[in-house]
Enzyme design. Sequence first.
Site, PDB file in Angstrom:
ATOM      1  N   HIS A   1      -9.742  66.651  16.788  1.00 40.50           N
ATOM      2  CA  HIS A   1      -9.693  66.583  17.448  1.00 40.50           C
ATOM      3  C   HIS A   1     -11.354  66.938  18.537  1.00 40.50           C
ATOM      4  CE1 HIS A   1      -7.177  64.292  20.264  1.00 40.50           C
ATOM      5  NE2 HIS A   1      -8.514  63.823  20.096  1.00 40.50           N
TER       6      HIS A   1
ATOM      7  N   GLU B   1      -0.866  66.280  14.623  1.00 34.40           N
ATOM      8  CA  GLU B   1      -1.573  66.952  14.871  1.00 34.40           C
ATOM      9  C   GLU B   1      -0.752  68.689  15.590  1.00 34.40           C
ATOM     10  OE1 GLU B   1      -4.885  64.614  16.369  1.00 34.40           O
ATOM     11  OE2 GLU B   1      -5.801  66.084  18.013  1.00 34.40           O
TER      12      GLU B   1
ATOM     13  N   ARG C   1      -6.465  58.290  18.549  1.00 30.51           N
ATOM     14  CA  ARG C   1      -5.728  58.932  18.316  1.00 30.51           C
ATOM     15  C   ARG C   1      -4.839  59.192  16.296  1.00 30.51           C
ATOM     16  NH1 ARG C   1      -7.293  61.314  22.014  1.00 30.51           N
ATOM     17  NH2 ARG C   1      -5.613  61.388  24.089  1.00 30.51           N
TER      18      ARG C   1
HETATM   19  C1  GLV Z   1      -9.420  62.886  23.770  1.00 36.06           C
HETATM   20  O1  GLV Z   1      -8.700  63.154  22.544  1.00 36.06           O
HETATM   21  C2  GLV Z   1      -9.322  62.729  25.131  1.00 36.06           C
HETATM   22  O2  GLV Z   1      -8.204  61.572  24.973  1.00 36.06           O
HETATM   23  O3  GLV Z   1      -9.742  62.945  26.058  1.00 36.06           O
END
Ligand code: GLV
Length: 325
Positions: free
Chosen positions: A286, A267, A238
Site C-alpha cells: 500500500h 491487508e 483498495r
Molecule cells: C490511500 O490509500 C488513500 O486512500 O489515501
Amino acid sequence: MTDQPRIVVTRRPPGRAMEMLEGSCRVVLWDEDRAMPRDDLLTAIAQADGLYSMLTDAVDAALLAAAPSLRAVSQMAVGLDNVDLAAATVRGIPVGHTPEVLNETTADTVFALLLALVRRVVEGAAYVKEGRWGPWQPELLLGGDLHHTTLGIIGMGRIGSVVARRASGFEMRILYHNRRPNEHAADLNAHFRSFEDLLAESDHVVVMAPLTDETYHLIDRRALELMKPTATLVNGSRGGLVDPVALEEALREGWISGAALDVTEPEPIPADHPLLDLENCLIIPHLGSASVATRAAMAELAAENLIAALAGRRMPACANPAVYE
Ligand code: GLV
Ligand code: GLV
C-alpha cells in the site's frame, strides 16, 4: 488555553502536520509504530472534539456514538471506506480527506507496477542477486510491452484521469469504465466502454475505483474470465475490489498473464498467502501515495481540514458537504 479543542491523533503524521495541530489544539497522540488499538481509541474519543484518523482505524457508528462531543473527523487519506460517512453526516460531523494532492504520485505508482510487472523488473533483480546472471541470452526473462497496447481504467476519477494522462506518453490506446462518463475523457483521448467490453479489449486493466458496497469484489471470477489470457491486472485502490480467491485461480490457470497489487484483501496479506507463491503476481505494501512530499502534503491537508472545522470554518476538502447545507 483551556478552551482549545481536544483532538485524538491516531498515528504521528509526517511533514508539518503535528506542529500545525499542536498550534491550536490539545493533542492526544498515539505515538507508537502501529495502529491505535480500538479500546484505546474508544477511551480517548469519549473526551474529544476532533479526530485525526488513518485508514487503519474503523471510524464506524459505534465509535461515533462513543464520542458525544465529536465535531469533526479528518482522515489522512483520500479513501474513506473505513469511515461510516452516512453516520457522521446524520450527526452533522464533517469528514475531511485528502483528494488531489496524491493524484500524481499515485499515478506514478500505478505505472511503476505496470512497468515492473510487464518488463519483469522484480524477477530480473532477484535473478541478479541470486548470482544467476550469465552471458547475455536472446530469450532471458522476456516480458510484454506497455507502449502501443490498450489500457483499461476502471474508475476514472481524479487519479484515474492522471493515469490516463501518463498513458498517452506511452502511446497507449485508453479505455475507461466509470459509473458515469467522465467529462474530461475526450481531452485525455480516453474512450468509454461497458465493464465487460473494457475487460475483453484491454491488454492492461487498472482498477482505481473507490471501495463501496457496489464495487466490493468487482473483479471476480466472471470479470477475470472476460480478460485476455495475455492481459495484466493492476489494483491501485483498495484490496476489496478484487476477489483474491478468483485472482489466484486466474493467475495459476493462465486466464490472465499477471497481476500487480498495491492493496490486498486482507491487508496486510499474510506471509503464507497463496498469492505470494505465484511468480506472475507482484505485491507491494500500500505505497500508492508514499513519496516524502506527497505524504507530507496529505498530512498537512488533513491538519488544515481538522483545524478549520474546529474553528467553525468549512473544511478545505470535505467528503460530506451535505453537513453544511
Ligand atoms: C490511500 O490509500 C488513500 O486512500 O489515501
Ligand atoms: C479516488 O480515490 C480518486 O480521487 O480517483
